[in-house]
Write a protein that holds these residues in place. Structure first.
Motif, mmCIF file in Angstrom:
data_model
loop_
_atom_site.group_PDB
_atom_site.id
_atom_site.type_symbol
_atom_site.label_atom_id
_atom_site.label_comp_id
_atom_site.label_asym_id
_atom_site.label_seq_id
_atom_site.Cartn_x
_atom_site.Cartn_y
_atom_site.Cartn_z
ATOM 1 N N ASP A 58 7.928 -12.077 2.824
ATOM 2 C CA ASP A 58 7.706 -11.499 1.988
ATOM 3 C C ASP A 58 8.547 -10.393 3.442
ATOM 4 O OD1 ASP A 58 6.721 -8.229 2.491
ATOM 5 O OD2 ASP A 58 4.204 -9.140 2.607
ATOM 6 N N THR A 59 9.502 -9.673 2.724
ATOM 7 C CA THR A 59 10.015 -9.115 4.515
ATOM 8 C C THR A 59 9.460 -7.908 4.823
ATOM 9 O OG1 THR A 59 11.537 -8.553 1.899
ATOM 10 C CG2 THR A 59 12.429 -10.900 3.399
ATOM 11 N N THR A 60 8.242 -7.508 3.804
ATOM 12 C CA THR A 60 7.751 -6.179 4.800
ATOM 13 C C THR A 60 6.499 -6.271 5.364
ATOM 14 O OG1 THR A 60 6.790 -5.152 2.463
ATOM 15 C CG2 THR A 60 8.597 -4.961 2.140
ATOM 16 N N ILE A 61 6.784 -5.664 6.303
ATOM 17 C CA ILE A 61 5.304 -4.623 6.767
ATOM 18 C C ILE A 61 5.519 -3.632 6.861
ATOM 19 C CG2 ILE A 61 6.149 -4.322 9.668
ATOM 20 C CD1 ILE A 61 4.213 -6.411 10.454
ATOM 21 N N ARG A 62 3.962 -3.103 6.437
ATOM 22 C CA ARG A 62 3.073 -1.607 6.353
ATOM 23 C C ARG A 62 1.740 -1.301 7.077
ATOM 24 N NH1 ARG A 62 4.200 -5.292 2.858
ATOM 25 N NH2 ARG A 62 2.122 -6.536 2.529
ATOM 26 N N SER A 63 1.498 0.400 7.182
ATOM 27 C CA SER A 63 0.560 1.176 7.593
ATOM 28 C C SER A 63 -0.322 0.408 6.856
ATOM 29 C CB SER A 63 1.480 2.169 7.410
ATOM 30 O OG SER A 63 1.438 2.931 6.425
ATOM 31 N N ARG A 64 -1.652 0.950 6.982
ATOM 32 C CA ARG A 64 -3.000 1.287 6.072
ATOM 33 C C ARG A 64 -2.401 2.405 5.091
ATOM 34 N NH1 ARG A 64 -5.897 5.384 7.679
ATOM 35 N NH2 ARG A 64 -5.471 6.429 9.341
ATOM 36 N N PRO A 65 -3.291 2.289 3.880
ATOM 37 C CA PRO A 65 -3.136 3.960 2.775
ATOM 38 C C PRO A 65 -3.562 5.086 3.575
ATOM 39 C CG PRO A 65 -3.996 1.651 1.994
ATOM 40 C CD PRO A 65 -4.063 1.341 4.005
ATOM 41 N N LEU A 66 -2.760 6.272 3.689
ATOM 42 C CA LEU A 66 -2.605 7.424 4.246
ATOM 43 C C LEU A 66 -2.594 8.283 3.515
ATOM 44 C CD1 LEU A 66 0.481 6.646 7.007
ATOM 45 C CD2 LEU A 66 -2.183 6.546 6.887
ATOM 46 N N ASP A 67 -3.611 9.544 3.999
ATOM 47 C CA ASP A 67 -3.952 10.781 3.249
ATOM 48 C C ASP A 67 -3.067 11.168 4.349
ATOM 49 O OD1 ASP A 67 -4.860 12.717 1.525
ATOM 50 O OD2 ASP A 67 -6.783 12.978 3.165
ATOM 51 N N THR A 68 -1.826 11.805 3.275
ATOM 52 C CA THR A 68 -0.748 12.788 4.039
ATOM 53 C C THR A 68 -1.075 14.064 3.033
ATOM 54 O OG1 THR A 68 1.013 12.219 2.674
ATOM 55 C CG2 THR A 68 1.049 10.355 4.590
ATOM 56 N N GLY A 69 -1.983 13.825 1.946
ATOM 57 C CA GLY A 69 -1.645 15.479 1.273
ATOM 58 C C GLY A 69 0.017 14.704 0.142
ATOM 59 N N GLY A 70 0.204 15.677 -0.156
ATOM 60 C CA GLY A 70 1.378 16.755 -1.279
ATOM 61 C C GLY A 70 2.433 16.893 -0.557
ATOM 62 N N GLY A 71 3.630 16.587 -0.911
ATOM 63 C CA GLY A 71 4.624 17.941 -0.181
ATOM 64 C C GLY A 71 5.397 16.808 0.187
ATOM 65 N N MET A 72 6.481 16.900 0.845
ATOM 66 C CA MET A 72 7.442 16.735 1.836
ATOM 67 C C MET A 72 7.140 16.238 2.742
ATOM 68 S SD MET A 72 11.386 17.827 2.261
ATOM 69 C CE MET A 72 11.610 18.635 4.385
ATOM 70 N N ILE A 73 6.999 14.648 3.001
ATOM 71 C CA ILE A 73 6.873 14.418 4.807
ATOM 72 C C ILE A 73 8.529 13.784 4.731
ATOM 73 C CG2 ILE A 73 5.595 12.442 5.318
ATOM 74 C CD1 ILE A 73 3.683 12.125 2.856
ATOM 75 N N VAL A 74 8.226 14.126 6.545
ATOM 76 C CA VAL A 74 9.502 13.425 7.404
ATOM 77 C C VAL A 74 9.109 12.067 8.084
ATOM 78 C CG1 VAL A 74 11.405 15.282 6.574
ATOM 79 C CG2 VAL A 74 9.280 15.225 9.110
ATOM 80 N N ALA A 75 9.892 10.906 8.174
ATOM 81 C CA ALA A 75 9.497 10.476 9.240
ATOM 82 C C ALA A 75 10.628 9.793 9.731
ATOM 83 C CB ALA A 75 8.507 8.760 8.442
ATOM 84 N N ALA A 76 9.737 8.542 11.207
ATOM 85 C CA ALA A 76 10.864 8.125 11.642
ATOM 86 C C ALA A 76 10.046 7.048 11.871
ATOM 87 C CB ALA A 76 11.234 8.742 12.839
ATOM 88 N N VAL A 77 10.959 5.406 11.811
ATOM 89 C CA VAL A 77 10.041 4.097 12.193
ATOM 90 C C VAL A 77 11.239 3.045 13.775
ATOM 91 C CG1 VAL A 77 9.866 1.844 11.627
ATOM 92 C CG2 VAL A 77 9.447 3.206 10.235
ATOM 93 N N TYR A 78 9.805 2.898 14.443
ATOM 94 C CA TYR A 78 10.050 2.881 15.659
ATOM 95 C C TYR A 78 9.752 1.964 16.417
ATOM 96 C CZ TYR A 78 6.422 5.848 17.766
ATOM 97 O OH TYR A 78 5.210 6.219 17.968
ATOM 98 N N GLY A 79 10.251 1.013 17.236
ATOM 99 C CA GLY A 79 9.131 -0.445 17.890
ATOM 100 C C GLY A 79 9.646 -0.995 18.311
ATOM 101 N N SER A 80 9.433 -2.569 17.748
ATOM 102 C CA SER A 80 10.104 -3.517 18.143
ATOM 103 C C SER A 80 8.973 -4.546 17.105
ATOM 104 C CB SER A 80 9.945 -4.150 19.110
ATOM 105 O OG SER A 80 8.521 -4.040 19.707
ATOM 106 N N LEU A 81 10.000 -5.503 16.946
ATOM 107 C CA LEU A 81 8.874 -7.142 15.308
ATOM 108 C C LEU A 81 9.808 -7.656 15.682
ATOM 109 C CD1 LEU A 81 8.174 -6.130 12.355
ATOM 110 C CD2 LEU A 81 9.988 -6.108 11.359
ATOM 111 N N TRP A 82 8.776 -8.573 15.480
ATOM 112 C CA TRP A 82 9.089 -10.544 15.847
ATOM 113 C C TRP A 82 10.213 -10.197 14.019
ATOM 114 C CZ3 TRP A 82 10.395 -13.116 19.599
ATOM 115 C CH2 TRP A 82 9.141 -12.923 21.041
#
Length: 210
Positions: free
Chosen positions: A154-178
């Motif tokens: 598995d080469t992905t790491i994920r959030s929990r399921p989110l209730d963002t509602g419908g529409g356009m969502i902008v997002a940024a991923v930051y931080g660190s990962l082993w």
């Protein structure tokens, strides 16, 4: 943990109207369209208020100049339009690292994929997060990306399921990962793996239509 927008962020919703109007020309079910990337980044920065790590991440993103990009809004599951950069990059040295991703997996989730090797099961001492805002309803939040299965690969790491509602969502991923990859067993690598920590310098940034 997910945070709904509070009163002090209502101005963000109204300021986003012009961005949303350009994306949703026609009805809400329209095909993905181009997005005002600079405007979207500004709204994301407003959503980061009070979270120093998220504020600094978006500031680095804006300073990189990469938000001045014209492209289409993605649909799940699609990688973010702007990949992350990190101190390890791809190969030896800093550079392009990996990408955020929006997933329609057991609900709407954010994720991240990238190397080297695979994502290590133990993320102790690292913390990968996503900052997001739904420009249609004003909901926003920060989430830790923690959900990862190491079998088979598995080469992905994920959030929990989110209730963002419908529409356009902008997002940024930051931080660190082993990350880890197989090496011969030795005193230095008793479990047969070598580990490397990647720290994101410029976040992966994208817009997705949920």
């Amino acid at each position: 943990m997910e945070r709904l927008s509070v009163t002090r962020r209502l101005a963000t919703v109204f300021a986003a109207t012009a961005v949303v109007a350009s994306v949703f020309a026609g009805n809400a079910g329209a095909e993905p369209a181009t997005v005002d990337w600079a405007g979207a980044a500004a709204q994301l920065r407003a959503a980061a208020a009070g979270n120093p790590a998220a504020e600094q991440a978006v500031d680095r993103l804006v300073a990189s100049g990469q938000v001045n990009k014209v492209g289409q809004v993605a649909l799940p599951a699609q990688p973010f339009q702007i990949p992350a950069q990190s101190d390890i990059g791809r190969g030896d040295g800093p550079g392009v690292y990996g990408s955020g991703i929006a997933l329609g997996l057991d609900g709407f989730r954010f994720g991240f994929f990238g190397g080297p090797g695979t994502i290590a099961p133990n993320q102790g001492g690292a913390k990968l997060e996503v900052l997001w805002i739904n420009l249609s309803n004003g909901r926003s939040g920060t989430e830790v990306l923690y959900d990862h299965q190491d079998v088979p690969v598995d080469t992905t790491i994920r959030s929990r399921p989110l209730d963002t509602g419908g529409g356009m969502i902008v997002a940024a991923v930051y931080g660190s990962l082993w990350h880890r990859w197989s090496v011969p067993v030795s005193d230095a690598n008793p479990d047969g793996f070598q580990y490397q920590l990647g720290t994101i310098s410029v976040p992966s940034f994208g817009a997705v239509y949920n």
